[in-house]
Motif scaffolding. Sequence first.
Motif, PDB file in Angstrom:
ATOM      1  N   LEU A  66      -6.481   2.255  -4.114  1.00 25.36           N
ATOM      2  CA  LEU A  66      -6.133   1.538  -2.881  1.00 25.36           C
ATOM      3  C   LEU A  66      -7.147   1.783  -1.775  1.00 25.36           C
ATOM      4  O   LEU A  66      -7.286   0.971  -0.863  1.00 25.36           O
ATOM      5  N   ARG A  67      -7.875   2.893  -1.852  1.00 24.88           N
ATOM      6  CA  ARG A  67      -8.908   3.154  -0.848  1.00 24.88           C
ATOM      7  C   ARG A  67      -9.877   1.969  -0.784  1.00 24.88           C
ATOM      8  O   ARG A  67     -10.253   1.510   0.291  1.00 24.88           O
TER       9      ARG A  67
ATOM     10  N   PHE B 190      -8.266  -0.909   1.048  1.00 28.25           N
ATOM     11  CA  PHE B 190      -8.261  -0.697   2.501  1.00 28.25           C
ATOM     12  C   PHE B 190      -9.621  -1.031   3.102  1.00 28.25           C
ATOM     13  O   PHE B 190      -9.729  -1.662   4.147  1.00 28.25           O
TER      14      PHE B 190
ATOM     15  N   ILE C 219       3.821   0.491  -6.819  1.00 21.99           N
ATOM     16  CA  ILE C 219       4.303   0.641  -8.198  1.00 21.99           C
ATOM     17  C   ILE C 219       5.245  -0.513  -8.536  1.00 21.99           C
ATOM     18  O   ILE C 219       5.110  -1.167  -9.572  1.00 21.99           O
TER      19      ILE C 219
ATOM     20  N   SER D   9       0.794  -1.233   0.000  1.00 24.04           N
ATOM     21  CA  SER D   9       0.000   0.000   0.000  1.00 24.04           C
ATOM     22  C   SER D   9       0.825   1.281   0.000  1.00 24.04           C
ATOM     23  O   SER D   9       0.302   2.359  -0.235  1.00 24.04           O
ATOM     24  N   ASP D  10       2.116   1.182   0.265  1.00 26.86           N
ATOM     25  CA  ASP D  10       2.975   2.350   0.078  1.00 26.86           C
ATOM     26  C   ASP D  10       3.039   2.600  -1.429  1.00 26.86           C
ATOM     27  O   ASP D  10       3.202   1.654  -2.205  1.00 26.86           O
ATOM     28  N   LEU D  11       2.883   3.860  -1.848  1.00 30.35           N
ATOM     29  CA  LEU D  11       2.804   4.143  -3.286  1.00 30.35           C
ATOM     30  C   LEU D  11       3.986   3.558  -4.055  1.00 30.35           C
ATOM     31  O   LEU D  11       3.808   2.871  -5.065  1.00 30.35           O
ATOM     32  N   GLY D  12       5.184   3.828  -3.570  1.00 25.49           N
ATOM     33  CA  GLY D  12       6.377   3.329  -4.262  1.00 25.49           C
ATOM     34  C   GLY D  12       6.402   1.813  -4.319  1.00 25.49           C
ATOM     35  O   GLY D  12       6.706   1.213  -5.353  1.00 25.49           O
ATOM     36  N   GLU D  13       6.077   1.185  -3.204  1.00 28.24           N
ATOM     37  CA  GLU D  13       6.074  -0.279  -3.145  1.00 28.24           C
ATOM     38  C   GLU D  13       5.004  -0.865  -4.059  1.00 28.24           C
ATOM     39  O   GLU D  13       5.206  -1.914  -4.672  1.00 28.24           O
TER      40      GLU D  13
ATOM     41  N   ARG E  45      -4.609   6.613  -4.952  1.00 26.08           N
ATOM     42  CA  ARG E  45      -5.359   6.840  -3.711  1.00 26.08           C
ATOM     43  C   ARG E  45      -6.754   6.234  -3.827  1.00 26.08           C
ATOM     44  O   ARG E  45      -7.203   5.502  -2.949  1.00 26.08           O
TER      45      ARG E  45
ATOM     46  N   MET F 170      -4.236   3.461   7.491  1.00 20.71           N
ATOM     47  CA  MET F 170      -5.443   3.202   6.710  1.00 20.71           C
ATOM     48  C   MET F 170      -5.783   1.721   6.755  1.00 20.71           C
ATOM     49  O   MET F 170      -6.941   1.332   6.898  1.00 20.71           O
TER      50      MET F 170
ATOM     51  N   GLU G 171       2.680   8.526   4.290  1.00 19.04           N
ATOM     52  CA  GLU G 171       1.459   8.402   3.495  1.00 19.04           C
ATOM     53  C   GLU G 171       0.235   8.107   4.351  1.00 19.04           C
ATOM     54  O   GLU G 171      -0.890   8.373   3.958  1.00 19.04           O
ATOM     55  N   GLY G 172       0.452   7.496   5.513  1.00 19.04           N
ATOM     56  CA  GLY G 172      -0.677   7.091   6.343  1.00 19.04           C
ATOM     57  C   GLY G 172      -1.237   5.753   5.910  1.00 19.04           C
ATOM     58  O   GLY G 172      -2.323   5.355   6.344  1.00 19.04           O
ATOM     59  N   ASN G 173      -0.498   5.058   5.062  1.00 21.34           N
ATOM     60  CA  ASN G 173      -1.016   3.782   4.540  1.00 21.34           C
ATOM     61  C   ASN G 173      -1.079   2.702   5.613  1.00 21.34           C
ATOM     62  O   ASN G 173      -2.014   1.896   5.628  1.00 21.34           O
TER      63      ASN G 173
END
Lengths: 455, 191
Positions: free
Chosen positions: A188-189, A192, A137, A131-135, A185, A223, A218-220
Amino acid sequence: MNKNHVTSAERFLKDKEGAQWHNETLWITREKRDKMAMGIPEWEELRELASSIKMHAITHLDEYLLQFAEAAEKNGATVHWAKDATEHNEIVLDLLRKHNAVKVVKSKSMLTEECCLDDFLCDNGINVIESDLGERILQLLNQPPSHIVMPAIHLKRQIIGKLFEEKLHTEEGNSDPTYLTGCMRENLRQEFLSTEVAMTGANFGIAETGDVVVCTNEGNADMGTSQANVHIVSMGIEKVIPDRDSLAVFTRLLARSATGQPITSYTSQYRKPRKGGELHIILVDNGRSDILGNKEHMQTLKCIRCGACMNTCPVYRRSGGYSYSYFIPGPIGINLGMLKSPQEYYTNLSACTLCFSCNNVCPVKIDLGNQIYRWRQSLDSIGKANPAKKMLSNGMSILFNHPGFFRSALQMAPVVNKIPRPLKYNKFNKWGEGRELPEFAPETFTSWWNKNVKR
Amino acid sequence: MNSKDQILNSIRQHSQVKYDRPVIAPDAIQFSDKVKQFIDESKRVGGDAVLLKDGEDVNQLIANLYPDAKTIASNVANITSTMNPDLVDTPRQLNGIDLGIVEGEIGVAENGAVWIPQNVKERAFYFIVDHLIILLSKDKLVNNMHEAYKMQQFTGYGFGVFISGPSKTADIEQALVKGAHGAKGVTVILL
């Protein structure tokens, strides 16, 4: 992935523009870190404290782990102990099966990367969502992270735009970071909101209170864990620190060293499970307790995974994370790889100029450069010394130990200037690759001195 | 022998010299004007902080700050809202809230972080709302994290978070984007 840092780095450097961007971008992060450090008058005192706290914690690890586990269980968490990656992965899978979960939403964790958890779960039919954006991707590209804090630093926005077009059906040709982040966002919302189980790593575990501390921008992590009924924490045993006074020191150092922020956007402290939910903490050894017995390299256990040593490293910046064969690159990765398996990861040792910049930025003062130097000294004992360099070293040893021999060699040196180039620069001369021999002076200094100065 | 004992044994076997715990009392940074420093720092981390003026109505200030917010959720007494987040059955029902208003307990001047011990039914609330307002008494500002941790309290929920500015990411080419997953904007109102 190629196992040799030198040849991998050559490949990385073929894209000149990309390599330059990589170098400059990481240097900017280093500069941001400097600005932050200079804004705190007691910065060096904090580094010294952080180092001492960690040295204390890792040399009292049995006591602190027991205290942590007891406190966590009193809080209502379940503590599991995993001696290696296999056991860790089995525990996670067991928990997922117990809850009939077919999906798990994860936040960034280098430990689960170390355990190859994602692949293991996928093979067992679990849908793993990073859920981390970079991860995320990288997961969609089926690539590993190339930096421990900025995992997708090696990718240009156009590649990510293309990827999202295919996977998330975003607008064609739109690679604007704000737009792409917004699309992820939304995507992935939904993940979550529909997950039964969420996983996180742990930045710190507090022995005094049993809190698990997770830091994200990010707050992932939050979330996921605030929606799921089950929260599984993967935590290396070296992450335990004595108390909240200790934590104060690390929260001041971590983000300043990592990204040049005064603190991460979210510093979450998980003490009890959600009402009606479950909190599972897996304490993972996987070789860490063995490192305690290695006096020369035990300081690697102080690492808080900020990545500052990568951002400052002139070799990392100019060769990229994928040039290293261990999953953690840069100075700390070179050392951790050697501790894991010297035979497998020794080629990374060449990725160091011994400039010691890493030592100077490390927030917990790990002697990273010294350790790399020591590993190099031991290469011959593990049968991995480069034969050509070994021969040269032996030759030089004879030369420098015999003054007469040395003087005649010096006198003859100017002859080298006249040797035709192909005889000097060829495949037998490894040092001639990318290096130019300086012109030898026609006369030695000693003979000049004797003629002109000495009476 | 179970894994727990194996790990502990291995630790004991390998441990050599023991190091003492240092005294943790650094001569840490202090600010002559904590309010100003906190506001400046909140802006630097991509958020915002405003000081409620004497005689100013907090609900009016919120309305001015977020004039377009339609769904406003709060469980704080005397705060105007359209829903009480404590009345949801599941955390999923909190999705789609424009503005959430909560109370913070400690503000840290050195980094703009606010400590919030869970004080709503679902901890999801702090992260899932599009924009977050944190109400904080200006008397609860401390200089640095050492002071903050000396004061830190938990509620019975057993969760707490320091929030410093909005959710953010720079994972695409290091370009800073607010609202990666959590709140796109965070404003602290100092009372």
